[in-house]
Design an enzyme around this catalytic site. Structure first.
Site, PDB file in Angstrom:
ATOM      1  CD  GLU B 184     -33.300  33.767 -10.006  1.00 12.95           C
ATOM      2  OE1 GLU B 184     -34.202  34.308 -10.696  1.00 12.95           O
ATOM      3  OE2 GLU B 184     -32.717  34.365  -9.085  1.00 12.95           O
ATOM      4  CG  HIS B 253     -35.687  34.796   1.388  1.00 14.36           C
ATOM      5  ND1 HIS B 253     -36.873  35.356   1.017  1.00 14.36           N
ATOM      6  CD2 HIS B 253     -34.736  35.388   0.629  1.00 14.36           C
ATOM      7  CE1 HIS B 253     -36.647  36.269   0.076  1.00 14.36           C
ATOM      8  NE2 HIS B 253     -35.363  36.302  -0.188  1.00 14.36           N
TER       9      HIS B 253
END
Ligand SMILES: Cc1ncc(C[n+]2csc(CCOP(=O)(O)OP(=O)(O)O)c2C)c(N)n1
Ligand SMILES: [Mg+2]
Lengths: 362, 450
Positions: B184, B253
């Site tokens: 990322e 998450h």
């Protein structure tokens, strides 16, 4: 041999699970393309004069910036490039105007060699309206889209993936340009550097990753921070060829840069290019300077100074002391003019506080 | 006569320091750039260098002297061949920096009350899921502008981790629909660099939880470029992906990053609720010259809504009235809008007529729309699927205090998730998340009907 521990295991895996076969879709590493063997550049008289001029411009500009800092005209952090001039000079002179450049906060030298007006750079250092970032960037954050200079970044290592992105754009646009991303030995330990290496190699991006190894990251010597101090080897795991050169010899840098540029421009993907150099000054203007001895600095200055070092070649080419004196004089006046401009031009209008946050109005 | 060397400042705030060491003595010849002395403060040491060539005249302050005031003459230099007039020393920095007159921020004036846009879709529409609407937005913009490309993990061959990029690889090929490694920080940086280089990247994060690794490039590289370059260097990029709680995926998450990004000047932050807005706002985001954080919601991807046929663009920065009402204003964004609408339906049965405003864009925030609605209903509830502290809800409450105090007939209420990491257990997760029931309760309270 580094492979000793690994080699005996491989055949077993191959017999048992055929994993090794599956993993060897890529060409064997010894078949990978490599840049041509670099040679110290055989410079013409004109090239020698240009290299001398450019290094001297950086040196004098930085000395002046140091003085203005001492006078309180430059604030914040200010990182000088003195000692490292040959790196930028040797590489920038191997580029064309199609190519883009990006670096960290030690950026004044690269900017001058991208052809940016010294006045605009100095005026940015003093935080004036006429500065290249209109006084809103400062020493570490300067850009010139016109000169394909993309900063000037204050976050150590950020310029490496950003540079890969610029290279991505060159490739996407098929414009024939390449990117040179300069970063330090300290930055070379950032994880994002390796993320960028991987993708640059995977996508064959046209980029030269230049590690300016000046032996220190602030107060930390490379041996104390880096498990592998041969930074040119840091791309090996990604199949990126590495090159190393004496970054205190501008002709050696220039020769190596040419080999790297030719290789990258031909579509072979990236190169990791280590230039071994040295910074004479503190990390920034406020540096405790306790991590190395004065003798060490003095020795490099006396024995390896890139500008003094070029004098021998200048002499051999028949360039006279008078010619060099004339260049000195001219550069001194360019730098003085830049300093005068930077001191006397006005600060940004207070209304500038609110401009350029976003491009559009919503 | 000689040039006077003055005690330099190591920083603009330094007033005095120690003259630690002289590296030259009277009579030494010096060249420009030679180090003359070392100056120390409690924080740092600086080398003090010669400005010009000459001979050291007199050392006036001995080494080891403490508390030497900035500007004190510490030595003199006799210039070569120039003995007459003193060379003008560089002017010292102005000691008392003139205090600039305060400037009014362009936004500082009382916000103009302007009603939010209405949800009136008079054009011909089709039924689309949010997922399809997002895909269509990307596909249309990619057809229109060859600079637009999409990159991220599993966006191409796998067709998107949540199938938002379904079909794009087939239509646009691997040059423009790019599978990245799981990296990322790296690909956010590459995308940002590509935007600086003139392309129009759409960077997909599998979810915004993973963009934590990339937040440096979003905030330090993308959001600052235009300002720090004095308006020279653009960074037209869209960072998009699902944000907020999904279902039973646990604390790492399930986070709403809207308040994080919305606090950063230099970014545009969008969080649509329905499919029409998802499409129209994503198209606007791709066309914008500014860096945009585009927050989607996994639980909403599969919901279907009417979307106008043909070209549909929604202006950035404009809230939308999802349901008109006169008794209370419920402000929300993203998945919270669904809860607010459900609550409003239920409240109608109790005789409370709630107006529901979808903020749609979180930066710049449509203050005018919130205040205009508040000026009519005089009561305000904010619904947010996220933590309460330093939230979008807190921001709206501050706006109500600063600019809407006179409209208020009751304290503003916020309905948010519980202030804990999101638990995994089914019952605990339910207890932690904002619900329609809690919205209803809050509305009754501000209407003094509890
Ligand atoms: C992410 C990040 N961490 C730390 C810093 C503070 N910092 C600025 S420069 C620097 C040292 C970097 O050294 P190197 O990469 O060798 O470059 P050099 O200064 O030698 O040119 C550090 C730690 C920063 N700017 N960014
Ligand atoms: Mg270094």
């Amino acid at each position: 041999m580094l492979f000793i521990g690994v080699v005996p295991i491989l055949p077993r895996i191959e017999e048992g699970f055929h994993l090794a076969k599956a993993a060897t879709k890529k060409a064997p590493t010894e078949q990978l393309a490599k840049p041509a063997e670099p040679k110290r550049h055989a410079a013409t008289r004109e090239e020698l004069l240009r290299l001398y001029r450019e290094m001297l411009l950086i040196r004098r500009f930085e000395e002046k910036a140091g003085q203005l800092y001492g006078l309180g005209l430059i604030g914040g952090f200010c990182h000088l490039y003195i000692g490292q001039e040959a790196v930028a000079a040797g590489i920038q002179t191997a580029l064309t105007d199609k190519d883009s450049v990006i670096t960290g906060y030690r950026d004044h030298g690269h900017m001058l060699l991208c052809g940016i007006d010294p006045k605009l750079v100095m005026a940015e250092l003093t935080g004036r309206e006429a500065g290249i970032s209109r006084g809103k960037g400062g020493s570490m954050h300067m850009f010139s889209v016109e000169h394909k200079f993309y900063g000037g970044h204050g976050i150590v290592g950020a310029q490496v993936p950003l540079g890969a992105g610029l290279a991505f754009a060159h490739k996407y646009n098929e414009d024939g340009g390449i990117c040179v991303a300069y970063f330090g030995d300290g930055a070379a330990n950032q994880g994002q550097v390796y993320e960028a290496f991987n993708m640059a190699a995977l996508w064959k991006l046209p980029i030269i990753f230049v590690v300016e190894n000046n032996r220190y990251a602030m107060g930390t010597a490379v041996d104390r921070s880096s498990a592998e101090t041969h930074f040119w080897r840091r791309g090996e795991a990604f199949r990126i060829p590495g090159m190393v050169c004496n970054g205190m010899d501008v002709l050696e840098v220039r020769g190596a840069a040419q080999a790297a540029v030719d290789f990258v421009r031909a579509g072979n993907g990236p190169v990791v290019f280590e230039a071994q150099t040295y910074r004479y000054r503190g990390h920034s203007m406020s540096d405790p300077a306790k991590y190395r001895s004065r003798e060490e600095v003095q020795q490099v200055r006396e024995k390896s100074d890139p500008i003094e070092g070029l004098k021998h070649d200048l002499e051999t080419a028949g360039i006279t002391e008078e010619e060099l004196k004339a260049i000195d004089k001219e550069i001194r006046s360019i730098v003085n003019e830049a300093a005068d401009f930077a001191e006397t031009s006005p600060e940004p209008d207070p209304s500038e506080l609110y401009t350029d946050v976003l491009v559009e109005r919503y | 006569m000689a040039t006077e060397l003055k005690m330099p400042a190591l920083s603009p705030t330094m007033e005095e320091g120690t003259l630690a060491k002289w590296l030259v003595k009277a009579g030494d010849t010096v060249r420009s750039g030679d180090i003359l002395a070392e100056i120390e403060t409690d924080k740092a040491t600086m080398e003090f260098e010669a400005v010009d060539e000459g001979t050291v005249g007199e050392i006036l302050i001995a080494e080891g002297t403490d508390n030497v005031k900035v500007g004190t003459v510490i030595a003199t230099i006799v210039s070569e061949g120039e003995s007459a007039a003193p060379k003008a020393a560089l002017a010292p920095a102005p000691s008392a920096v003139a205090q600039p007159a305060p400037v009014a921020a362009p936004q500082a004036a009382a916000p103009v009350l302007a009603p939010a846009a209405t949800s009136d879709l008079s054009e011909e529409t089709q039924r689309l899921t949010v997922r399809e609407a997002l895909r269509d937005a990307m596909a249309e913009e990619m057809r229109a502008d060859p600079r637009v490309f999409v990159m991220g993990e599993e966006v191409a061959e796998y067709q998107g981790a949540y199938k938002v990029t379904q079909g794009l690889l087939d239509e646009f090929g691997a040059k423009r629909v790019i599978d990245t490694p799981i990296t990322e920080y790296g690909f956010a940086g590459i995308g940002t660099g590509a935007a600086m280089g003139g392309l129009r990247p759409i960077v997909e994060f599998m979810t915004f939880n993973f963009a934590m690794q990339a937040i440096d490039h979003i905030i330090n590289s993308a959001a600052k470029t235009n300002y720090m370059s004095g308006g020279q260097m653009r960074c037209p990029i869209v960072f998009r992906g699902p944000n907020g709680a999904a279902s039973r995926v646990g604390a790492q998450h399930s986070q709403n990053y809207a308040p994080w990004y919305a606090s950063v000047p230099g970014l545009v932050v969008i969080a649509p609720y329905d499919a029409a807005d998802a499409k129209g706002l994503l198209k606007a985001a791709i066309r914008s010259q500014d860096p945009v954080v585009f927050l989607e919601n996994e639980l909403v991807y599969g919901r279907s809504f009417d979307v106008p046929l043909g070209e549909h663009i929604v202006p950035i920065g404009k809230a939308r009235t999802m349901r008109p009402g006169k008794d209370v204003t419920i402000v929300s964004y993203s998945i919270g809008v669904g809860l607010a609408l459900e609550a409003a339906e239920a409240l109608a049965g109790e005789g409370i007529d709630a107006e529901v405003i979808d903020l749609r864009t979180l930066r710049p925030l449509d203050k005018g729309a919130v205040l205009e609605s508040l000026s009519r209903t005089n009561r305000l509830v904010i619904v947010e699927e996220g933590w309460p502290s330093c939230s979008i809800a807190s921001e709206i409450m501050a706006i109500a205090m600063e600019d809407g105090f006179d409209y208020l007939d009751a304290p503003v209420a916020r309905v948010t998730n519980v202030d804990v990491p999101l638990p995994y257990a089914n019952n605990l997760e339910k207890l932690a998340l904002v619900t329609t029931a809690s919205v209803i309760e809050a509305v009754r309270k501000v209407c003094y009907r509890a």
